[in-house]
Design a protein around this motif. Sequence first.
Motif, PDB file in Angstrom:
ATOM      1  N   PRO B  49      93.241   7.577  22.360  1.00 12.25           N
ATOM      2  CA  PRO B  49      93.869   8.782  22.900  1.00 12.25           C
ATOM      3  C   PRO B  49      93.480   9.046  24.355  1.00 12.25           C
ATOM      4  N   HIS B  50      92.582   8.233  24.905  1.00 17.36           N
ATOM      5  CA  HIS B  50      92.132   8.438  26.278  1.00 17.36           C
ATOM      6  C   HIS B  50      93.103   7.792  27.266  1.00 17.36           C
ATOM      7  N   VAL B  83      81.655   9.289  22.765  1.00 17.66           N
ATOM      8  CA  VAL B  83      82.321   9.209  24.058  1.00 17.66           C
ATOM      9  C   VAL B  83      81.245   8.880  25.083  1.00 17.66           C
ATOM     10  N   PRO B  90      85.206  15.891  21.937  1.00 21.15           N
ATOM     11  CA  PRO B  90      86.332  16.835  21.864  1.00 21.15           C
ATOM     12  C   PRO B  90      87.098  16.675  20.549  1.00 21.15           C
ATOM     13  N   SER B  92      90.143  16.882  20.025  1.00 20.55           N
ATOM     14  CA  SER B  92      91.390  16.126  20.175  1.00 20.55           C
ATOM     15  C   SER B  92      91.147  14.629  20.292  1.00 20.55           C
ATOM     16  N   ALA B  93      89.880  14.245  20.284  1.00 25.46           N
ATOM     17  CA  ALA B  93      89.571  12.817  20.387  1.00 25.46           C
ATOM     18  C   ALA B  93      89.572  12.190  18.995  1.00 25.46           C
ATOM     19  N   TYR B  94      90.753  11.868  18.504  1.00 28.18           N
ATOM     20  CA  TYR B  94      90.846  11.214  17.194  1.00 28.18           C
ATOM     21  C   TYR B  94      92.035  10.267  17.219  1.00 28.18           C
ATOM     22  N   VAL B  95      92.094   9.409  16.259  1.00 24.94           N
ATOM     23  CA  VAL B  95      93.311   8.630  16.033  1.00 24.94           C
ATOM     24  C   VAL B  95      93.752   8.871  14.604  1.00 24.94           C
ATOM     25  N   ASP B  96      95.035   8.750  14.349  1.00 27.68           N
ATOM     26  CA  ASP B  96      95.534   8.922  12.994  1.00 27.68           C
ATOM     27  C   ASP B  96      94.999   7.812  12.096  1.00 27.68           C
TER      28      ASP B  96
END
Lengths: 355, 355, 355
Positions: B49-50, B83, B90, B92-96
């Motif tokens: 996601p980065h 990180v 954070p 929002s730092a994830y992957v499905d």
Amino acid sequence: MSFVRNAWYVAGWSRDFGDDLKPVTITGQNMVMFRASTGRVVALEDRCPHKLLPLSKGKRIGDTVQCGYHGMTFDCSGKCVRVPGQDNLPRSAYVDAFAVEERNGIVWVWMGEADKADPSKIFHMDEFDDPDWYAHHGGALHIKAHYLNVAENLVDPAHVSFVHPTTLGSAASEDVPVHVSTSGDVIAAWRWIRNAPPVGFFQKFGGFAGNVDRWHYYYLHMPSTAVIDFGSVDAGLNLPEDARDQGVRIFALHFVTPVTEDYTIDHWMHLRNTAQGDEEASAQMDAMFRIAFEEDKEVLEAIHEEEQRPQKRKPIRIAIDKAPNVYRKRIRDLIESEATEYLGEPERPTFVQLD
Amino acid sequence: MSFVRNAWYVAGWSRDFGDDLKPVTITGQNMVMFRASTGRVVALEDRCPHKLLPLSKGKRIGDTVQCGYHGMTFDCSGKCVRVPGQDNLPRSAYVDAFAVEERNGIVWVWMGEADKADPSKIFHMDEFDDPDWYAHHGGALHIKAHYLNVAENLVDPAHVSFVHPTTLGSAASEDVPVHVSTSGDVIAAWRWIRNAPPVGFFQKFGGFAGNVDRWHYYYLHMPSTAVIDFGSVDAGLNLPEDARDQGVRIFALHFVTPVTEDYTIDHWMHLRNTAQGDEEASAQMDAMFRIAFEEDKEVLEAIHEEEQRPQKRKPIRIAIDKAPNVYRKRIRDLIESEATEYLGEPERPTFVQLD
Amino acid sequence: MSFVRNAWYVAGWSRDFGDDLKPVTITGQNMVMFRASTGRVVALEDRCPHKLLPLSKGKRIGDTVQCGYHGMTFDCSGKCVRVPGQDNLPRSAYVDAFAVEERNGIVWVWMGEADKADPSKIFHMDEFDDPDWYAHHGGALHIKAHYLNVAENLVDPAHVSFVHPTTLGSAASEDVPVHVSTSGDVIAAWRWIRNAPPVGFFQKFGGFAGNVDRWHYYYLHMPSTAVIDFGSVDAGLNLPEDARDQGVRIFALHFVTPVTEDYTIDHWMHLRNTAQGDEEASAQMDAMFRIAFEEDKEVLEAIHEEEQRPQKRKPIRIAIDKAPNVYRKRIRDLIESEATEYLGEPERPTFVQLD
């Protein structure tokens, strides 16, 4: 769309069509072609109306074509004559058929409205049937370019000095002006280069050593058949323009077939008034033509790529573009007239008389 | 979009997944897959996601995946656990992460809404666990075609006569009608070809010399798993339809995985009631299947190309299309139901009583 | 459009330009370049205004370029000096010419408004002319990626730990924070890794065996020139940050040239304060750089492909992105200021006094 549809286009030489199913594309239309047992060449829409498999992936069963997926079978008129697994043959089970004519070893297909196909309009030269002339079918040049650029190049004598310096042109002709005229559906551009050393082609073919008079007459028949009448003669003879048969004279023919907007095939052949039946001479000429045509191909493909890129300003036109400009205008008019239907003048004016 | 999302799709055989990061795409979703130390296969969104580098370009650190660009690290649930260069992680730092199930050597991934993933809905056959049946995992056929055309082909007994004349079909079956029925989420199409010479497959496998009764039962499980029950038996025995176990009987399984709108992978295997454990027989059958599947691939890819071209008229449908037609309709209904949300009946009518 | 136009970009090394016509594309503009007889490098629009053939397909005639199709000829200023077949030279017969400057073996082209081309703004380092420093022009890395991603990577010290573990980075630096500052049109990001084993590069070059202090200073000059000041020194010396000349110090320079939105060329070279004139050392360093740059290329091309795919959510930004974020913002501001014209404040307010 930039194709003239109501026209006969060349699909190939007679030798290209036999028992096998051959896929051919003209003006974006995919066709499957083959020679039927009657000897006639057949052209059908190359798409089964069932699951869209190209029929050229199927096989011939006698004079029918059987789809390679479920066996739907079509006759030479495009009519479906068999649907495996059922007895009735739906009316919508057909493929389009295209009129095909074969003349002097050349196979033509009509890509327009069926009722307008008139074989008498097919390009013909009297020299095809004249024993004083020898015909040799050359090859097919595949070009990733728009057909209008390919055809335009064939009514453009000026480019040979720069594109074909070792075969058809030379520096001597760089600034010789080009004459242009039109006659019926033919655009002509020509020039004579008088009293100059022979170009490469006529050093090898014709064996000229001293200076020659050389002519190039480019005739472009709408929409895309070119006849290039070129030749050389000893400069000392001071040959009149209409006595070209007395020199070494060649008709180079180009049948320019639009395949798609990005692909064109140029079937090329020649007629000559010398070295009758001498296939070694034919091969020698083919070799020189191939050098020249590869040069054209490189130019035309580079231009085609460049035409896909953004343009900041309009291209310019110069003196030598006269014939290409006339050609472009005629093509636009033809396409426009095909796209609209002319309903004639109203019988009586529709305005209202005031007073 | 033409994918059913709420479904289990096959990502590969168990043997395809090990320690290495393996990129897999299903329904246009790129995933990175690997076998964790627990033995379970994991599937994560294959995009950091980065900066969007595919995680499959990174490396495994134990049971986590470290991005190959800046080292962001994700665990098997897709949660970011590191990180580099900062302490906070954070939200929002994830992957499905995608649900994965492994059964009988087959790895399935759920591509739909997470809370609807129900492992009990994964395709299963009792024969998987039946010692009288021998399973052989074949291969994976990559096809540049839309998955609906690939799946439809597997509920279409009629094509084998024309597409597979040397292995699975013969002229004898060209006009034998096809029966169709549905049961739950399964569409069945079948036919018997009685008292005909054995097709190529059963000449080589089964060793039939005289005439046989041959059957083809095609079962298509929604959205895209096909079971083809086919076999042969001496014609003289006059085998009843429900006694097929007495013949040489094979279940050919196809797990059709939509990769993108233009690419499909068909994982194929078979079960058989004879030649148990005989891997030479398996290899012989694989070789014949491969011939047939290459024939399918050629047809399906040609159709896919043709489908990208303009269409002047609607394709026609014929008698043998019954099962494919039902299949298409069901897929459309499934996609429609996934695209809309059913809110139930209003408790009371909302109209206003007029009186 | 994501190019800064008012900028000097590198077209190549001096050694790349000679008599031949060389096609070069910068910010989507195709140019034909060559070294004129004066020694100056010339850059012209690579498209004949007549039929659009790229002039690079033509040939040089002295210090002019002759189109390969009909011989239109252009001088070094882009003016048409010959149209074969006619005497007059239409005013519209020109090609754009681009300002070119050559400094220290590097050829720069100005891609913006002609009247803003200011050679004093060309990137320069005093070390170019300093006898204590040795310059080595390396190569040109072609990357199928957007230039902003390539340039951003050059103000990003954090990635070396993960992308270049065998040459420029090591696990020791994974979590060392990055400092960021700006000064004029330069963005700087740097960090020191103190008292750690030497990375691969400094094991081979410098011959360090024991622990070293290592620094990385990344300076990104707008729009896309990067100077990476990196080096190592014995850890025991405890070198102050501003005494880097006492260590083995290298300036790795990257001139990032946007070719198109999908293609970038990175011309890379270095300056060093040791092994003067030792071309074996240069070759050794090039070999190590090439390993590292291929690693960058693989990452950047994978990201570029991924960026063309649909995005469900916004990418996240983390602590180490500070310098890249500043860089992106500045580029957006530059492009915005080029796209609009600042007309200044009105002399007097235009509102109507109400009273």
